[in-house]
Structure formats: C-alpha cells, structure tokens
Scaffold this active site. Structure first.
Site, mmCIF file in Angstrom:
data_model
loop_
_atom_site.group_PDB
_atom_site.id
_atom_site.type_symbol
_atom_site.label_atom_id
_atom_site.label_comp_id
_atom_site.label_asym_id
_atom_site.label_seq_id
_atom_site.Cartn_x
_atom_site.Cartn_y
_atom_site.Cartn_z
ATOM 1 N N CYS A 81 3.981 -21.704 18.763
ATOM 2 C CA CYS A 81 3.327 -20.806 17.633
ATOM 3 C C CYS A 81 2.020 -21.926 17.026
ATOM 4 O O CYS A 81 2.349 -22.986 16.362
ATOM 5 C CB CYS A 81 4.164 -20.300 16.788
ATOM 6 S SG CYS A 81 3.225 -19.168 15.388
ATOM 7 N N CYS A 84 2.634 -22.817 11.870
ATOM 8 C CA CYS A 84 2.829 -23.800 11.002
ATOM 9 C C CYS A 84 3.003 -25.117 11.788
ATOM 10 O O CYS A 84 4.354 -25.650 11.753
ATOM 11 C CB CYS A 84 4.095 -23.441 10.432
ATOM 12 S SG CYS A 84 4.087 -21.926 9.334
ATOM 13 N N GLN A 300 -6.821 -13.624 -1.727
ATOM 14 C CA GLN A 300 -6.019 -14.960 -1.395
ATOM 15 C C GLN A 300 -4.721 -14.541 -0.865
ATOM 16 O O GLN A 300 -3.696 -13.936 -1.289
ATOM 17 C CB GLN A 300 -6.064 -15.743 -2.692
ATOM 18 C CG GLN A 300 -7.340 -16.211 -3.060
ATOM 19 C CD GLN A 300 -7.952 -17.197 -2.397
ATOM 20 O OE1 GLN A 300 -7.449 -17.667 -1.323
ATOM 21 N NE2 GLN A 300 -9.104 -17.695 -2.678
ATOM 22 N N TYR A 329 -19.919 -16.165 -4.344
ATOM 23 C CA TYR A 329 -18.836 -15.688 -3.164
ATOM 24 C C TYR A 329 -17.602 -15.238 -3.935
ATOM 25 O O TYR A 329 -16.474 -15.599 -3.522
ATOM 26 C CB TYR A 329 -18.408 -16.974 -2.561
ATOM 27 C CG TYR A 329 -19.696 -17.604 -1.972
ATOM 28 C CD1 TYR A 329 -20.382 -17.438 -0.862
ATOM 29 C CD2 TYR A 329 -20.381 -18.581 -2.819
ATOM 30 C CE1 TYR A 329 -21.394 -18.224 -0.491
ATOM 31 C CE2 TYR A 329 -21.501 -19.516 -2.335
ATOM 32 C CZ TYR A 329 -21.919 -19.033 -1.205
ATOM 33 O OH TYR A 329 -23.043 -19.840 -0.585
ATOM 34 N N GLU A 350 -21.570 -11.401 -3.900
ATOM 35 C CA GLU A 350 -20.748 -11.340 -2.614
ATOM 36 C C GLU A 350 -21.500 -10.633 -1.497
ATOM 37 O O GLU A 350 -22.240 -9.700 -1.638
ATOM 38 C CB GLU A 350 -19.292 -10.564 -2.847
ATOM 39 C CG GLU A 350 -18.250 -10.052 -1.923
ATOM 40 C CD GLU A 350 -17.996 -11.096 -0.733
ATOM 41 O OE1 GLU A 350 -17.811 -12.214 -1.264
ATOM 42 O OE2 GLU A 350 -17.971 -10.886 0.520
ATOM 43 N N ASP A 399 -17.242 -20.290 -4.837
ATOM 44 C CA ASP A 399 -15.889 -20.507 -3.877
ATOM 45 C C ASP A 399 -16.427 -19.951 -2.432
ATOM 46 O O ASP A 399 -16.000 -18.951 -2.054
ATOM 47 C CB ASP A 399 -15.065 -19.432 -4.394
ATOM 48 C CG ASP A 399 -13.791 -19.468 -3.740
ATOM 49 O OD1 ASP A 399 -13.549 -20.308 -2.774
ATOM 50 O OD2 ASP A 399 -12.848 -18.650 -3.651
ATOM 51 N N CYS A 426 -12.316 -24.587 0.250
ATOM 52 C CA CYS A 426 -11.072 -24.514 1.359
ATOM 53 C C CYS A 426 -11.321 -25.422 2.510
ATOM 54 O O CYS A 426 -10.831 -25.667 3.586
ATOM 55 C CB CYS A 426 -10.909 -23.201 1.969
ATOM 56 S SG CYS A 426 -12.341 -22.247 2.746
HETATM 57 N N1 SAH Z 1 -13.626 -16.168 -4.632
HETATM 58 C C1 SAH Z 1 -13.007 -15.070 -3.939
HETATM 59 C C2 SAH Z 1 -13.240 -15.130 -2.305
HETATM 60 C C3 SAH Z 1 -13.873 -16.282 -1.984
HETATM 61 S S1 SAH Z 1 -13.723 -16.237 -0.036
HETATM 62 C C4 SAH Z 1 -11.351 -15.064 -4.481
HETATM 63 O O1 SAH Z 1 -10.816 -16.151 -4.819
HETATM 64 O O2 SAH Z 1 -10.814 -13.980 -3.807
HETATM 65 C C5 SAH Z 1 -15.416 -16.306 0.438
HETATM 66 C C6 SAH Z 1 -16.226 -15.243 0.136
HETATM 67 O O3 SAH Z 1 -17.551 -15.269 0.551
HETATM 68 C C7 SAH Z 1 -15.863 -14.083 1.088
HETATM 69 O O4 SAH Z 1 -15.620 -12.980 0.306
HETATM 70 C C8 SAH Z 1 -17.089 -13.906 1.941
HETATM 71 O O5 SAH Z 1 -17.383 -12.443 2.164
HETATM 72 C C9 SAH Z 1 -18.181 -14.374 1.136
HETATM 73 N N2 SAH Z 1 -19.675 -14.759 1.723
HETATM 74 C C10 SAH Z 1 -19.541 -15.692 2.872
HETATM 75 N N3 SAH Z 1 -20.879 -15.937 3.329
HETATM 76 C C11 SAH Z 1 -21.603 -15.156 2.239
HETATM 77 C C12 SAH Z 1 -23.016 -15.080 1.942
HETATM 78 N N4 SAH Z 1 -23.952 -15.709 2.705
HETATM 79 N N5 SAH Z 1 -23.402 -14.708 0.773
HETATM 80 C C13 SAH Z 1 -22.446 -13.997 -0.076
HETATM 81 N N6 SAH Z 1 -21.310 -14.018 0.449
HETATM 82 C C14 SAH Z 1 -20.736 -14.755 1.231
#
Ligand code: SAH
Length: 468
Positions: A81, A84, A300, A329, A350, A399, A426
């Site tokens: 798999c 993990c 998340q 984001y 977003e 983020d 990440c």
């Molecule tokens: N901070 C949030 C999610 C972060 S994940 C949390 O903790 O729940 C990163 C996010 O960036 C995703 O929702 C994705 O749709 C968004 N994203 C990716 N590329 C982007 C762009 N070019 N402009 C705006 N948002 C974007």
C-alpha cells in the site's frame, strides 16, 4: 542508438539519511544513491535500476544489518500500500526526520538561521487519525506474489481499496486500514460484500466501464459520519437497493450521498451531489466553533492536529484585537474564523468558489461578523484595488498548496509589508524558497513543525516572519 541500462547490484552499502519526499539515501563512491525499501542504519545490497550523472536509484534487495531505528509494521498491507510507508520506522525517528526535513530545507534553500526551531509537535493519535478516506472500486485487483503463483486459477479480481503507486489501473484490496476510525473498515467491507453478492460491476479504469467507482467516507470527532457512493452511470433500481442496504446496515450514517460520475477522472468537485438520506453536511467542532463539512468541502484530514496547527498559527499572529488580518489560501475559512475573535477583522481569499461559500456560511452560523471572504486566483485578487477596499493588513496568515506562493503574490506582500507573516506550509522546500524571497524585509523568529500524518514523510511547518 541509446544504450540500454543494465541493472547492477551494489553490495553492503549503509543507508545514511532520508532526503526530501522521504526517500532514503546512501553514498557510493562520489554518487548519491536513493534507495527505496530501507531506512538509515540498514546495511543492504541495492539493485540499481537508474543511473544519472550525479545519482543512482535503486531498491534494497537483501539486508546485512537491520537498523536499530526499525520497528515492526503493524498493518498487513504495509509494503504494498502506498499509504503509510514509514511504519517500519520508529515513531520518534519519524519525528526526527520530519524535523530534519524542515531545518535542512530552510537552511539550504531559504538560507535561514534555524537555531530557534521548536521541537516538532507529535500527533496525539498515530493510528485512526484521518477523517476522510477515498476508496476505489476496480476489477483489476493488485496481485501479490502468492496470488501471482496461482493467477490463472484466480476468479476473484475485484478490489475496493487504494491505488497502487505508479500503476494507475491497479487497486489494492484493503482488508483492514488503520487510518480512519470505526466504522470505516466495516462499511468498506460490507459495501464490497454486497456488491459481489449482487454481481454489481467494479470499474475498469482502462476500458472505462463498470457501475461502481468510488466510496468516500468522512467522519468527525463528535461521531458524524458521511458516506458518498460514486457510480459511473445511473441504474435507479440497483442504486436505491444498494443505498438502502448501506443505510440499514449503518443507521449511524447521518449523511448519505450518491454521485453519478461519467467522466474520465475521479474528481467529484464538478459533479452533481445527490443527497439520498440524512443531512447535506456533517459538523466538526473546534473551541465551540462549528464547521459544516459537505462532500466536497476541504477540511484538514487530521482534525486533532489541525487544532494544534491552528493554535500555533494564532499564537504566532499575536493578535490584540486591533489588527486587520489577511488569511491567504483560506479554504473553507477555518483559520480565518478561528482567529476572528482576536482580530479587528479577517479577510480570507481562496480559489474554489464553493469553499468560499462554505467559509461565509461557517462565519454566519458561528455568529462571526468580522470575517469576509473572496473567491479567485490569489495572484489576481490580491491587487492594489483589493487592498484599498479591504484595508492594508497588519498580519498575513498564509497556507498555500504544496507549490507554495506565486511570485506575484510575494511581490504584493512586499508592497503591503505587514508587521508579521505567519507562513503555514505542507512543503518545507517551497516554504523555504518563498521565505528566501522575503528575507530582505523579514526575519524568521520562530519555527514550529507539526506532525499531522504519522507513518508518512509529510510534515506541516509554521514559521513566523517579523518585519526587520
Ligand atoms: N488554510 C486552509 C486550507 C489550505 S489548503 C485550512 O487550513 O483549512 C490550500 C488552499 O489553497 C486550498 O483550499 C486551495 O483551493 C487554495 N488555492 C490553491 N491555489 C490557489 C490560488 N492560486 N489562489 C487561491 N487559492 C488557491
């Protein structure tokens, strides 16, 4: 004509380290050797299958010494798999290498002094920590060695499980998975047994045929349970019988959906979501805030650790109640709504429109009145006009996805020059690259890695940048 590469074996080589993306590394003469199937401290024979100017790639085929960092993998699917891959590495060692991945990247790519890095926050749960799993139905079950020996006699070729890395049409049939809490395993097994009993066809990825495509299960920490059955075509009678069966067997499912996806790919974000029974969403809770999760909402995947991560981000933001905060984001606005009570106002941006709708709804249902959300591509939305309309931010929380921030976004941040930037990432490599571009104006004052995905090489990292 290009000469064909002949694999060869290097004997008794010691694994020294783990490089980015979780691949183990050894050295042979002056070359770096990337080795799969081994961990630091192992002494192995490596079969080399790729040779480039500066490195070799291979797989450990026999072991002379087993590393003392090893531990017994607990899952029957380990090794096949893709899920993990670090189960054979002691959890404390996993944490060590995750922390190292962060500091190595920040030092090497970001040219950052990492002496102030905090010890990584371990995951409270190291099994059953995911709130979402997506299984695939396939009529091409992955065959292990014992299956291969009797492959001509095998009748049962269906699988409901995970894709095998590098083989897009092969799926590993999962018997027991340690990632999602109960009743995730029971649901998957019952769904598969019913489908086989009723002779329903499992999807053939190459031929693009078959009735059953995907099964998605989402759970919340308070016992919420959502099941989404994805079918390739409509067959009302079969579908309703199937969904009724699932509902009868698992009355605790509070949200049961189906989707008819006749496209080539598995993504469901652009498909019609059909609610069959229960509520159209489940609810996750954090510090008394309630977050609605619909089938396509981003949340998340490790809820417990998401809380740890958000607390770190909020601490780093050092809000007094007077600040304008931008949450870049923002996804479904979780961070924005989480820090809102400590700020004057929070502006979330977003890409995905439905996520922005969720973010707005989450604000309303939690009586939060000082957040606002905007949909669009960050590089375009975040312009002078936007800043004039919404106010210059004192603090930015960002983020981004694994690719990091677009250069234009960084340029715009430099024009706004907020007092503090809290960078949640990440991917330590792109985070380091972006921080380097900000280094003329900002100094890194705290670094806090967080483990959200035990037994994988993935690591989340929060960095506080303060204005010089
Ligand atoms: N901070 C949030 C999610 C972060 S994940 C949390 O903790 O729940 C990163 C996010 O960036 C995703 O929702 C994705 O749709 C968004 N994203 C990716 N590329 C982007 C762009 N070019 N402009 C705006 N948002 C974007």
């Amino acid at each position: 004509m290009k000469k064909r590469f002949t694999p060869f074996i290097i004997e008794k080589i010691e694994i020294l380290d783990i490089a980015s993306e979780g691949v183990s590394v050894a050295r042979h003469n002056e070359l770096v050797v990337f080795v799969t199937n081994a961990i630091p401290g192992d002494v192995v024979d490596v079969k080399i299958f790729e040779k480039k100017k500066n490195f070799l790639k291979g797989i450990a085929i026999s072991f002379h010494t087993y590393s003392d960092k090893r531990t017994e993998p607990f899952c029957e699917h380990f090794g096949t798999c893709g899920g993990c891959k670090w189960q054979h590495l002691d959890y404390n060692e996993q944490l060590f290498y995750k922390q190292k991945q962060v500091t190595d990247n920040l030092e090497r790519i970001g040219k950052i002094d990492v002496s102030g890095v905090m010890p990584i926050i371990p995951s409270q749960s190291t099994t059953y920590y995911r709130n979402k799993l997506e299984y695939t139905f396939s009529n091409k079950r992955w065959l292990d060695n014992s299956d291969m020996a009797i492959r001509n006699e095998l009748k049962e070729m269906n699988a409901l499980g995970f894709h095998i890395p590098r083989f897009f049409d092969k799926v590993l049939d999962i018997n027991n998975c340690y990632l999602q809490p109960s009743p995730s395993n029971k649901i998957r097994l019952a769904v598969k047994a019913y489908a086989e009993k009723e002779n329903l066809s499992f999807f053939d990825l190459r031929k693009q045929e078959g009735f059953l495509r995907n099964l998605i299960i989402r759970t919340t920490s308070k016992g919420g349970l959502m099941v989404i059955l994805v079918l390739f075509y409509e067959d009302k009678i079969c579908r309703e019988n199937f969904l009724d069966y699932i509902h009868q067997q698992f009355p605790q499912i509070c949200s049961l959906f189906f989707i008819i996806n006749s496209k080539k790919n598995d993504s469901i974000t652009d498909q019609e979501l059909c609610l069959y029974k229960g509520n159209p969403f489940i609810v996750e809770e954090m510090e008394g805030l309630k977050f609605k999760i619909s089938p396509v909402s981003f949340y998340q995947t490790n809820s417990e650790q998401a809380y740890e991560l958000y607390k770190v981000a909020r601490d780093f933001a050092q809000l007094s109640g007077e600040e304008i905060v931008y949450d870049l984001y923002t996804g479904t606005g979780t961070i924005a709504n989480f820090v809102a009570s400590k700020a004057k106002k929070v502006v979330g941006i977003e890409y995905i429109e439905t996520a922005v709708e969720d973010a707005k709804e989450n604000a309303i249902s939690n009586n939060i009145t000082n957040t606002s959300f905007f949909a669009g591509d960050m590089a375009k939305v975040l312009n002078n006009e936007f800043i004039e309309a919404n106010g210059k931010p004192d603090v930015i929380i960002t983020d981004p996805p694994r690719a990091g921030m677009h250069e234009k976004v960084i340029e715009q941040i430099i024009l706004m020059l907020p007092e503090r930037i809290v960078y949640v990432s990440c991917n330590p490599a792109t985070q380091a690259r972006d921080i380097n571009l900000l280094s003329e104006y900002y100094i890194v004052t705290i670094i806090q890695p967080v483990d959200m995905f035990p037994h994988t090489h993935h690591v989340e990292n929060v960095v506080l940048l303060e204005r010089i």
